[in-house]
Design a protein around this motif. Sequence first.
Motif, PDB file in Angstrom:
ATOM      1  N   ASN A   1     -26.301  39.041  10.423  1.00 40.68           N
ATOM      2  CA  ASN A   1     -25.873  38.153   9.356  1.00 40.68           C
ATOM      3  C   ASN A   1     -25.294  36.894   9.971  1.00 40.68           C
ATOM      4  O   ASN A   1     -24.911  36.882  11.130  1.00 40.68           O
TER       5      ASN A   1
ATOM      6  N   ILE B   1     -22.166  34.211   9.790  1.00 38.65           N
ATOM      7  CA  ILE B   1     -20.789  34.087   9.315  1.00 38.65           C
ATOM      8  C   ILE B   1     -20.361  32.624   9.371  1.00 38.65           C
ATOM      9  O   ILE B   1     -20.763  31.900  10.279  1.00 38.65           O
TER      10      ILE B   1
ATOM     11  N   LEU C   1     -14.351  33.309   3.881  1.00 41.87           N
ATOM     12  CA  LEU C   1     -15.420  33.846   4.724  1.00 41.87           C
ATOM     13  C   LEU C   1     -16.728  33.815   3.943  1.00 41.87           C
ATOM     14  O   LEU C   1     -16.776  34.262   2.799  1.00 41.87           O
ATOM     15  N   ARG C   2     -17.765  33.262   4.548  1.00 44.84           N
ATOM     16  CA  ARG C   2     -19.088  33.194   3.924  1.00 44.84           C
ATOM     17  C   ARG C   2     -20.068  33.981   4.795  1.00 44.84           C
ATOM     18  O   ARG C   2     -20.155  33.744   5.988  1.00 44.84           O
ATOM     19  N   ILE C   3     -20.776  34.908   4.160  1.00 47.79           N
ATOM     20  CA  ILE C   3     -21.773  35.717   4.856  1.00 47.79           C
ATOM     21  C   ILE C   3     -23.140  35.331   4.292  1.00 47.79           C
ATOM     22  O   ILE C   3     -23.359  35.436   3.076  1.00 47.79           O
TER      23      ILE C   3
ATOM     24  N   LEU D   1     -17.539  35.898   0.732  1.00 47.77           N
ATOM     25  CA  LEU D   1     -17.259  37.337   0.744  1.00 47.77           C
ATOM     26  C   LEU D   1     -16.611  37.767  -0.574  1.00 47.77           C
ATOM     27  O   LEU D   1     -16.831  38.881  -1.038  1.00 47.77           O
ATOM     28  N   THR D   2     -15.834  36.882  -1.194  1.00 43.80           N
ATOM     29  CA  THR D   2     -15.219  37.202  -2.487  1.00 43.80           C
ATOM     30  C   THR D   2     -16.294  37.515  -3.535  1.00 43.80           C
ATOM     31  O   THR D   2     -16.134  38.449  -4.323  1.00 43.80           O
TER      32      THR D   2
ATOM     33  N   LEU E   1     -19.433  38.569  -2.874  1.00 40.45           N
ATOM     34  CA  LEU E   1     -20.129  39.796  -2.476  1.00 40.45           C
ATOM     35  C   LEU E   1     -19.346  41.035  -2.889  1.00 40.45           C
ATOM     36  O   LEU E   1     -19.922  41.992  -3.427  1.00 40.45           O
ATOM     37  N   ILE E   2     -18.033  41.027  -2.658  1.00 39.18           N
ATOM     38  CA  ILE E   2     -17.238  42.212  -2.996  1.00 39.18           C
ATOM     39  C   ILE E   2     -17.067  42.338  -4.507  1.00 39.18           C
ATOM     40  O   ILE E   2     -17.062  43.445  -5.048  1.00 39.18           O
TER      41      ILE E   2
ATOM     42  N   TRP F   1     -18.562  44.345  11.040  1.00 40.63           N
ATOM     43  CA  TRP F   1     -17.560  44.673  10.027  1.00 40.63           C
ATOM     44  C   TRP F   1     -18.094  45.874   9.262  1.00 40.63           C
ATOM     45  O   TRP F   1     -19.181  45.836   8.699  1.00 40.63           O
TER      46      TRP F   1
ATOM     47  N   GLY G   1     -21.807  46.666   3.148  1.00 41.22           N
ATOM     48  CA  GLY G   1     -21.944  46.442   4.580  1.00 41.22           C
ATOM     49  C   GLY G   1     -22.810  47.543   5.169  1.00 41.22           C
ATOM     50  O   GLY G   1     -23.519  48.238   4.451  1.00 41.22           O
TER      51      GLY G   1
ATOM     52  N   PHE H   1     -21.811  44.612   8.051  1.00 42.92           N
ATOM     53  CA  PHE H   1     -22.264  43.274   8.372  1.00 42.92           C
ATOM     54  C   PHE H   1     -22.206  43.132   9.885  1.00 42.92           C
ATOM     55  O   PHE H   1     -21.199  43.482  10.500  1.00 42.92           O
TER      56      PHE H   1
END
Length: 153
Positions: free
Chosen positions: A4, A6, A23-25, A30-31, A33-34, A107, A124, A126
């Motif tokens: 991935n 980051i 954080l960008r994946i 990430l906010t 994604l979760i 992660w 994940g 990740f």
Amino acid sequence: MASNEIRFVRQQREDRSVLEIILRIDGTPLTELIDRFELNAEMQPAGDAYGGLIPEFFRFGPLEDHFHGRSTNAMGPKTPLLGCGCGEWGCWPLMARITSTPELVTWDSFEQPHRKTRDYTGFGPFQFDRHQYDDDLRALRAVTGSGVDEPRT
């Protein structure tokens, strides 16, 4: 396994007049994604619960140590990657195990420590190319300063 991408993005948080690390994946925060994962798993509460990390609010230590899972002030063996939407990481954190090798940073083993019964097995892992990960951390440090952020008094 493909890795991935980051990005450690530092941005102004308008409601608190502080800077936060988002954080960008693979281009997605990430906010987001979760949130998607928790909403799809019908977890309650879920959605808009998380925010970025605000170094001014907590002494994370050097950012390189923190984001390699070596932060001495974290909760146990896992590292907070997100804080609560209110701005405090201890209130509602997303924690993960961070493992670094010369080639990869991984992660995995995500958890919400205030809801131990939640199952994040499908979230994940990740995996990031170690060189890209470290390059982006260095870029974050360049705009953050020393990397050792002191809490506000």
